[in-house]
Design an enzyme around this catalytic site. Sequence first.
Site, PDB file in Angstrom:
ATOM      1  N   CYS A   1       4.071   1.561   0.290  1.00 36.03           N
ATOM      2  CA  CYS A   1       3.307   0.289  -0.088  1.00 36.03           C
ATOM      3  C   CYS A   1       3.638  -0.436   0.791  1.00 36.03           C
ATOM      4  O   CYS A   1       4.029  -1.281  -0.073  1.00 36.03           O
ATOM      5  CB  CYS A   1       2.157   0.802  -2.110  1.00 36.03           C
ATOM      6  SG  CYS A   1       1.340   0.089  -1.294  1.00 36.03           S
ATOM      7  N   GLY A   2       2.426  -0.520   1.264  1.00 34.24           N
ATOM      8  CA  GLY A   2       2.626  -1.862   2.652  1.00 34.24           C
ATOM      9  C   GLY A   2       2.040  -3.442   1.541  1.00 34.24           C
ATOM     10  O   GLY A   2       2.460  -4.181   1.356  1.00 34.24           O
TER      11      GLY A   2
ATOM     12  N   ASP B   1      -9.198   1.908   0.308  1.00 31.02           N
ATOM     13  CA  ASP B   1      -7.669   0.975   0.020  1.00 31.02           C
ATOM     14  C   ASP B   1      -9.052  -0.671   1.180  1.00 31.02           C
ATOM     15  O   ASP B   1      -9.325  -0.360   2.152  1.00 31.02           O
ATOM     16  CB  ASP B   1      -7.221   0.868   1.477  1.00 31.02           C
ATOM     17  CG  ASP B   1      -5.529   0.158   1.118  1.00 31.02           C
ATOM     18  OD1 ASP B   1      -5.827  -1.233   0.438  1.00 31.02           O
ATOM     19  OD2 ASP B   1      -4.688   0.513   1.422  1.00 31.02           O
TER      20      ASP B   1
ATOM     21  N   CYS C   1      -4.201  -1.228   4.650  1.00 31.83           N
ATOM     22  CA  CYS C   1      -3.594  -0.265   4.546  1.00 31.83           C
ATOM     23  C   CYS C   1      -1.517  -0.596   5.384  1.00 31.83           C
ATOM     24  O   CYS C   1      -2.062  -0.027   7.018  1.00 31.83           O
ATOM     25  CB  CYS C   1      -3.871   0.962   5.139  1.00 31.83           C
ATOM     26  SG  CYS C   1      -2.665   2.245   4.116  1.00 31.83           S
ATOM     27  N   GLY C   2      -1.281  -1.242   5.035  1.00 31.50           N
ATOM     28  CA  GLY C   2       0.355  -0.974   5.371  1.00 31.50           C
ATOM     29  C   GLY C   2       1.219   0.168   5.632  1.00 31.50           C
ATOM     30  O   GLY C   2       1.237   0.203   7.049  1.00 31.50           O
ATOM     31  N   THR C   3       1.277   1.131   4.777  1.00 29.63           N
ATOM     32  CA  THR C   3       1.505   2.084   5.443  1.00 29.63           C
ATOM     33  C   THR C   3       0.490   2.973   6.107  1.00 29.63           C
ATOM     34  O   THR C   3       0.788   3.618   7.447  1.00 29.63           O
ATOM     35  CB  THR C   3       2.041   3.330   3.568  1.00 29.63           C
ATOM     36  OG1 THR C   3       1.064   3.395   3.515  1.00 29.63           O
ATOM     37  CG2 THR C   3       2.878   3.028   3.424  1.00 29.63           C
TER      38      THR C   3
HETATM   39  O1  PYC Z   1      -0.830  -1.074   2.183  1.00 33.01           O
HETATM   40  O2  PYC Z   1       0.026   0.956   2.007  1.00 33.01           O
HETATM   41  C1  PYC Z   1      -0.617   0.291   1.225  1.00 33.01           C
HETATM   42  C2  PYC Z   1      -1.357   1.468   0.681  1.00 33.01           C
HETATM   43  C3  PYC Z   1      -1.077   2.775   0.155  1.00 33.01           C
HETATM   44  C4  PYC Z   1      -2.072   3.051  -0.698  1.00 33.01           C
HETATM   45  C5  PYC Z   1      -2.752   1.787  -0.906  1.00 33.01           C
HETATM   46  N1  PYC Z   1      -2.161   0.710  -0.084  1.00 33.01           N
END
Ligand code: PYC
Length: 314
Positions: free
Chosen positions: A93-94, A234, A238-240
């Site tokens: 989770c980023g 999100d 969203c990092g991923t």
């Molecule tokens: O930032 O990777 C992310 C993420 C995944 C689900 C919510 N945020």
Amino acid sequence: MHFYQPERIQIVDSHTGGEPTRVVLDGGPDLGGGTVAERQYLLQQQFDFFRTAVIHEPRGSAVLVGALLIPASVPDCVTGVIFFNNVGYLGMCGHGTIGVVSTLHHLGRIHSGSIRIETSVGVVAAHLGEDGSVSIANVPSYRKVKDLEVDVPGIGNVIGDVAWGGNWFYLVRPSEQSISQDQIETLTNRAWSIRQAVNNQGYPEVDHIEIFGPAAASENDSRNFVLCPGKEYDRSPCGTGTSAKLACLAQDGKLAEGAEWLQESIVGSVFRGTYTWLDREAGVIAPLITGKAYVTGETLLLFDPNDPYRWGIK
Ligand code: PYC
């Protein structure tokens, strides 16, 4: 039958680009030794009430992402972390990792510089800058399928890519569609229908849907709407999801190695992304995602044995 009955769980809340992270510092169940992936499996199988107690109402809310800190099994990692949400468990989770780093800094456990963190899908490196920004060297990311066409009931044909960025994404081909906060309900329903069609078409692993439109700010490259597994969107870019996007851009030759991609979220927050090739032929990249988190609270969660909703409203 479980004998783990928490009375107190210490948490720190933060948000990264508007998306909340609830870091659990202690009070979690004893998960023994093993890798983070093995202990995540045990948590899921035997102590899922811990997740619902921390995330669900009345203590939490569906939008929260939890991050349980556990000792790492990899020697040079400062911590291991298990990410979870309103319906289950995440790989990487980023925004959550950025939240974890800022929380560790807030607690005085780390200073600016670089650390490594073990997640259930691999070790990630994180760099905390003097200005509080956090860069995450995410797990290797790649595109699995290009231009997957799905027939979505009520919508028609949709084209997108299936890609891995620490979670599985279906990235809908960018359009001129406006990604704005007044469209959240429509976008949620649209993304949910798309997810079901993608899953039914032989990609059950895809649990995040990413829809792209033009950025609102001229300096940014794109704006996204990301629907998470539990039908919550999100608030961050969203990092991923940004890692998965970088993998697609890299493979399409649309973003050069080392060049910056500014991904804007539906609330206007921004992650900066770059990548280096790990295996150009196989299309595998090492993404680097930068964002900022803010600590919003420190709390002791209490579990009254007489409270009928102490494990959360199911
Ligand atoms: O930032 O990777 C992310 C993420 C995944 C689900 C919510 N945020």
